[in-house]
Design a protein around this motif. Structure first.
Motif, PDB file in Angstrom:
ATOM      1  N   ILE A  91     -79.119  16.316  48.806  1.00 45.39           N
ATOM      2  CA  ILE A  91     -80.398  15.689  48.447  1.00 45.39           C
ATOM      3  C   ILE A  91     -81.270  16.576  47.555  1.00 45.39           C
ATOM      4  N   THR A  92     -81.093  17.884  47.674  1.00 42.39           N
ATOM      5  CA  THR A  92     -81.809  18.802  46.757  1.00 42.39           C
ATOM      6  C   THR A  92     -80.806  19.574  45.907  1.00 42.39           C
ATOM      7  N   ILE A 116     -84.184  27.542  40.632  1.00 49.16           N
ATOM      8  CA  ILE A 116     -84.613  26.157  40.362  1.00 49.16           C
ATOM      9  C   ILE A 116     -83.911  25.242  41.347  1.00 49.16           C
ATOM     10  N   ILE A 117     -84.717  24.487  42.088  1.00 48.92           N
ATOM     11  CA  ILE A 117     -84.134  23.514  43.018  1.00 48.92           C
ATOM     12  C   ILE A 117     -84.153  22.151  42.333  1.00 48.92           C
ATOM     13  N   VAL A 120     -82.935  16.005  43.528  1.00 51.20           N
ATOM     14  CA  VAL A 120     -82.110  14.825  43.224  1.00 51.20           C
ATOM     15  C   VAL A 120     -82.745  13.542  43.759  1.00 51.20           C
ATOM     16  N   TYR A 121     -83.241  13.627  44.988  1.00 51.64           N
ATOM     17  CA  TYR A 121     -83.758  12.405  45.612  1.00 51.64           C
ATOM     18  C   TYR A 121     -84.875  11.790  44.759  1.00 51.64           C
ATOM     19  N   SER A 122     -85.830  12.653  44.317  1.00 49.05           N
ATOM     20  CA  SER A 122     -86.961  12.111  43.531  1.00 49.05           C
ATOM     21  C   SER A 122     -86.487  11.475  42.234  1.00 49.05           C
ATOM     22  N   ILE A 123     -85.521  12.124  41.591  1.00 48.23           N
ATOM     23  CA  ILE A 123     -85.048  11.560  40.312  1.00 48.23           C
ATOM     24  C   ILE A 123     -84.311  10.248  40.572  1.00 48.23           C
ATOM     25  N   ASN A 124     -83.453  10.250  41.600  1.00 48.07           N
ATOM     26  CA  ASN A 124     -82.696   9.027  41.914  1.00 48.07           C
ATOM     27  C   ASN A 124     -83.590   7.877  42.363  1.00 48.07           C
ATOM     28  N   PHE A 217     -78.425  20.926  54.556  1.00 41.30           N
ATOM     29  CA  PHE A 217     -77.910  21.172  53.209  1.00 41.30           C
ATOM     30  C   PHE A 217     -77.296  19.880  52.646  1.00 41.30           C
ATOM     31  N   VAL A 218     -76.494  19.231  53.502  1.00 38.98           N
ATOM     32  CA  VAL A 218     -75.936  17.923  53.159  1.00 38.98           C
ATOM     33  C   VAL A 218     -76.490  16.944  54.190  1.00 38.98           C
TER      34      VAL A 218
END
Ligand code: HEM
Length: 260
Positions: A91-92, A116-117, A120-124, A217-218
């Motif tokens: 997710i990150t 840099i993290i 992914v979640y925000s973009i998706n 993590f996952v």
């Protein structure tokens, strides 16, 4: 692995690290995505219906879908993409990246060496890219014929399907394996089973909370109930045959571990 080790001459410790890394990176991510797909099918039955119609039309009732069917199962391909977008297991982004020179983004200074993290979640879930983002809608991808690797490396970022395998040069190394495993998992699941909500003791349907994830993590959806029923006795029988064959070909009969 042992063949590569012989050729390259690396140590047993490195070989076990590499083997473990592949299993760790490849198993939970893939199973979490399948788990998310099942949750989506509980909540969005119209998607299940369309997926079953496609599989039934292309594959029929007498055999399981295979990779050869992939070009003709565009809706299933879209279900794979949408599952990865809708519930990204990493997710990150899993692995922090690091800038190799001072940088600046929208007035923020990013010094060389900063981690840099990748959110992914925000973009998706960006509604500008994916309207109504919490809706499981495979038709977003109806005209997207790119494979996962081509989509993840498209230089025009508007052509990327989602950001679940990472971005930039350091991407998921298992992207092709993951895409094929998910295609087979999802196509065979919809071919063999109906997925419906489970009922509580009063007969009320239990609808899972799609915004409740495990932490870590996952991630994956927190445990939820669903009712999976074989679509026919014949289909259930074919799944059992396939399972038995895979078990005999791949697993040690005593330990049930992968054959060396
Ligand atoms: C749904 C399935 C999968 C997802 C969502 C996923 C996602 C990711 C992500 C986000 C990364 C970090 C990339 C980055 O640094 O930006 C990664 C790395 C990695 N993945 Fe996957 N992965 C999946 C399946 C697999 C499979 C099946 C394998 C192997 C067979 C695999 C092997 C790896 C390896 C070895 C790395 C580390 C690469 C490195 O060191 O840079 N992954 N994965």
């Amino acid at each position: 692995m042992s063949k590569v080790q012989e050729k390259e001459g690396f140590s047993d410790t490195t070989a076990s690290y590499l083997a473990g890394n592949l299993i760790e990176a490849g198993t939970e991510t893939t199973s979490s995505t399948l788990y998310a797909f099942i949750q989506a099918m509980v909540i969005f039955p119209e998607v299940m219906k369309k997926a079953q119609e496609e599989v039934d039309r292309v594959v029929g009732p007498d055999r399981l879908p295979t990779m050869d069917d992939e070009p003709n199962l565009q809706y299933i391909r879209a279900c794979v993409k949408e599952s990865l977008r809708w519930m990204p297991p990493a997710i990150t982004g899993a692995i922090p990246h690091c800038v190799i020179q001072d940088d600046e983004y929208r007035g923020y200074k990013i010094p060389k060496g900063a981690a840099i993290i990748h959110n992914v979640y925000s973009i998706n879930m960006d509604p500008a890219r994916y309207p109504d983002p919490r809706r499981f809608e495979p038709d977003r991808y109806k005209d997207d014929f790119q494979n996962a690797s081509d989509a993840a490396t498209a230089s025009d970022v508007s052509k990327r399907d989602h950001f679940t395998f990472g971005t930039g040069r350091r991407l998921c190394q298992g992207i092709h394996v993951a895409e094929r495993s998910l295609f087979l998992g999802i196509s065979r699941l919809v071919w063999a089973f109906d997925v419906n909500p489970a009922a509580d003791s009063d007969g009320r349907l239990i609808i899972p909370d799609t915004d409740s994830y495990t932490s870590g993590f996952v991630v994956m959806p927190t445990p939820f109930k669903a009712r999976l029923t074989p679509r026919s006795e014949k289909r259930a029988g074919l799944i059992r045959v396939e399972w038995k064959q895979a078990e005999e070909e791949l697993l040690d009969p005593v330990t049930k571990q992968w054959k060396a």
